[in-house]
Design an enzyme around this catalytic site. Structure first.
Site, short mmCIF file in Angstrom:
data_model
loop_
_atom_site.label_atom_id
_atom_site.label_comp_id
_atom_site.label_asym_id
_atom_site.label_seq_id
_atom_site.Cartn_x
_atom_site.Cartn_y
_atom_site.Cartn_z
CB CYS A 252 38.69 50.85 -23.67
SG CYS A 252 37.51 52.11 -24.21
CB THR B 287 34.59 47.65 -29.74
OG1 THR B 287 34.71 48.27 -28.46
CG2 THR B 287 33.37 46.76 -29.77
CB CYS C 256 37.75 51.12 -32.51
SG CYS C 256 36.32 50.70 -31.52
CD GLU D 112 33.69 60.65 -25.67
OE1 GLU D 112 32.72 61.37 -25.92
OE2 GLU D 112 34.00 59.67 -26.37
N GLY E 93 31.04 49.97 -28.44
CA GLY E 93 31.24 49.04 -27.34
C GLY E 93 30.00 48.29 -26.88
CG ASP F 284 38.03 55.19 -31.96
OD1 ASP F 284 37.95 53.99 -31.61
OD2 ASP F 284 37.64 56.13 -31.25
CB SER F 285 33.67 53.94 -32.17
OG SER F 285 34.40 54.18 -30.98
CG HIS G 234 37.38 56.79 -24.34
ND1 HIS G 234 37.20 56.11 -25.52
CD2 HIS G 234 36.65 57.92 -24.43
CE1 HIS G 234 36.39 56.81 -26.30
NE2 HIS G 234 36.04 57.91 -25.66
#
Ligand code: DGL
Length: 267
Positions: A183, A74, A72, A151, A42, A9-10, A185
């Site tokens: 996404c 994106t 991820c 976050e 993103g 993931d990013s 998150h």
């Protein structure tokens, strides 16, 4: 089969996908790479995200992974087909499983998608839905502020609520009955998103659907870990600040994260 599943993931968000994978297949070994030095993806171009994604995949391949999960959204949106073509192991992204589930769920044939600017701009979810059923109406909305809110742990306060209203008011007026959380998150904000959208809208967690797809693929290819292969291990690599990853990531995973190592992808 004693080969790990590789996941990248990013940054930290992909842990929501890892969590779902471990819920579905608790015994599997996993290697997670969070590209925390270069997050966010993103807001970056398709070219840059594709280059980073190939570097991430190359790193994970060193561990003889049996399957790669692109956690991820994106990265999945921009370069899943290229990764699938180049790699000789199965590669699973988060877009198709989420899209498939939304098509299954919608009765109104009206689906909403929320994600990063890049994911929405790519049109990947839109295309995946339209490929399955051309007649479905699709509505999209980027929600970039959801990432820092998650976050920060601000997932259920006034600021999160106001942000959710501001982003979701328009899409709510479209009479959708399924909303894809496109996404990594966004599952952390599920309860507030659900409050704003109301109980006629089913929220689709792409990570959850992806975990089911990973299990299915491993089973079909006879790659599931056998019980006799011993205890499972989970290693985490980051390209910046293991400490922050440990702290924030423990909240994302709901368990304490050990084994977080710093890595330089250029080595
Ligand atoms: N992991 C990203 C995604 O799911 C969100 C964070 C970022 O922008 O890198 O699209």
């Amino acid at each position: 089969m004693k080969r790990p599943i590789g996941i990248f993931d990013s940054g930290i968000g992909g842990l929501t996908v890892l969590k779902e994978i471990l819920n579905a297949m608790p015994g599997e070994d996993t290697i997670y790479l969070g590209d925390t030095a270069r997050v966010p993806y993103g807001t970056k171009s398709a070219e840059t995200v594709t280059r980073y994604s190939f570097e991430n995949a190359k790193f994970l391949l060193k561990f003889d992974i049996k399957l790669l999960v692109v956690a991820c959204n994106t990265a999945s949106a921009y370069c899943l087909p290229q990764l699938k073509e180049e790699l000789s192991i199965p590669v699973i992204g988060v877009i198709e499983p989420g899209a498939k589930k939304a098509v299954e769920v919608t009765k109104a044939k009206r689906i909403g998608i929320i994600g990063t600017e890049g994911t929405i701009r790519s049109g990947a979810y839109f295309d995946a839905i339209k490929t399955i059923d051309q007649s479905i109406a699709v509505f999209t909305q980027p929600c970039p502020l959801f990432v820092p809110l998650a976050e920060e742990g601000w997932t259920n306060n006034q600021i999160a609520r106001m942000t959710a209203h501001a982003y979701l008011n328009d899409i709510k007026k479209q009479w959708i009955d399924a909303l894809i959380l496109g996404c990594t998150h966004y599952p952390l904000l599920k309860s507030i998103i659900s409050d704003v959208m109301g109980n006629t809208v089913t929220l689709i967690d792409s990570g959850h659907e992806t975990a089911a797809e990973v299990a299915k693929c491993l089973m079909e290819k006879n790659l599931l870990k056998t019980i006799s292969s011993g205890e499972s291990f989970h290693r985490f690599f980051v390209t910046d600040s293991p400490e922050r990853f440990r702290q924030v990531g423990s909240r994302f995973m709901g368990t304490r994260l050990n084994n977080v190592e710093l890595v330089n992808l250029e080595d």
